[in-house]
Design an enzyme around this catalytic site. Sequence first.
Site, mmCIF file in Angstrom:
data_model
loop_
_atom_site.group_PDB
_atom_site.id
_atom_site.type_symbol
_atom_site.label_atom_id
_atom_site.label_comp_id
_atom_site.label_asym_id
_atom_site.label_seq_id
_atom_site.Cartn_x
_atom_site.Cartn_y
_atom_site.Cartn_z
ATOM 1 N N HIS A 79 18.817 87.184 24.803
ATOM 2 C CA HIS A 79 18.779 86.875 23.366
ATOM 3 C C HIS A 79 17.672 87.681 22.673
ATOM 4 C CE1 HIS A 79 21.721 83.780 24.271
ATOM 5 N NE2 HIS A 79 20.936 83.428 25.285
ATOM 6 N N HIS A 146 17.832 83.895 31.365
ATOM 7 C CA HIS A 146 18.306 82.980 30.328
ATOM 8 C C HIS A 146 17.815 81.567 30.637
ATOM 9 C CE1 HIS A 146 21.306 85.635 28.256
ATOM 10 N NE2 HIS A 146 21.116 86.325 29.376
ATOM 11 N N GLU A 216 19.860 81.365 35.042
ATOM 12 C CA GLU A 216 19.630 80.275 34.098
ATOM 13 C C GLU A 216 18.364 79.563 34.566
ATOM 14 O OE1 GLU A 216 20.945 79.801 31.351
ATOM 15 O OE2 GLU A 216 23.029 80.473 31.326
#
Length: 261
Positions: A79, A146, A216
């Site tokens: 992001h 992430h 993650e």
Amino acid sequence: MNINTNSTDAQIRRYLRQKKRRRMRIRVASRLGVMAVIFLMMIYLIVSGIQQILVPETHAADTSTGQDVRGTIFIDAGHGGEDPGAEALGRTEKDDTLTVALAVRKSLKNKGFKVVMSRTKDVTLVRSDRGKMANKAGAGLMVSIHRNKATAGQGVEMWIPSENGKKDQLLANNIMTQMEKVGITANRGVRSGTLPDPSDDYVENSVSDMPSVLIEFGFISDEEDNKLFDTKTSEYADAVAEGISETYQSLYESGSGGSGE
């Protein structure tokens, strides 16, 4: 033999023949020297070409320092900029991913790697461009960082390409093993594809040419995961770097070149 005004015709002819032979020997020696140089250059180019075919071109010089490095690793801080990612409990995914990514870069550099980052500050990037950046950098491995979010859930999980290649598995499993040593709330496993569709791919994994994994890093919506994230950031970064180093050594430095795709 010296020629002077008292030299006979026979002596002059012998002198000229000797001089001609010397010139011939010099020309032959010069030609042989040039041929030897060309031959050695051809051998070098052939050997270099074979090495480039058999081993990915990840060993290079770090242009920022001029020092030789083990290889190039691409680290993607997920992001960024106008894409905040997940948000929960007063946190934003893009900030957490950059924090870890920068710490991983530092640890990898200490292990002798050149590290190329998708971003080092809060900027907007197209997701597909990240894998392209890794390809352009000639990276041997790619890791995209992430954080998860859910109504209820905690723990770390790894996502690799849907084809479930052995090299991607190796990278993900090595990193997960090291992170478990540091301490995580739960090992949610190494999974291939995407959560909605195992036959699909997250963009980061679909574009990159090298073994890759999308991590993650716990749930941003879980208090316990966040506490571990904040207190163990440096340790987690070292764990990721160690998993990368182990994988790189196995695939590119052991001489076996890894097994499977």
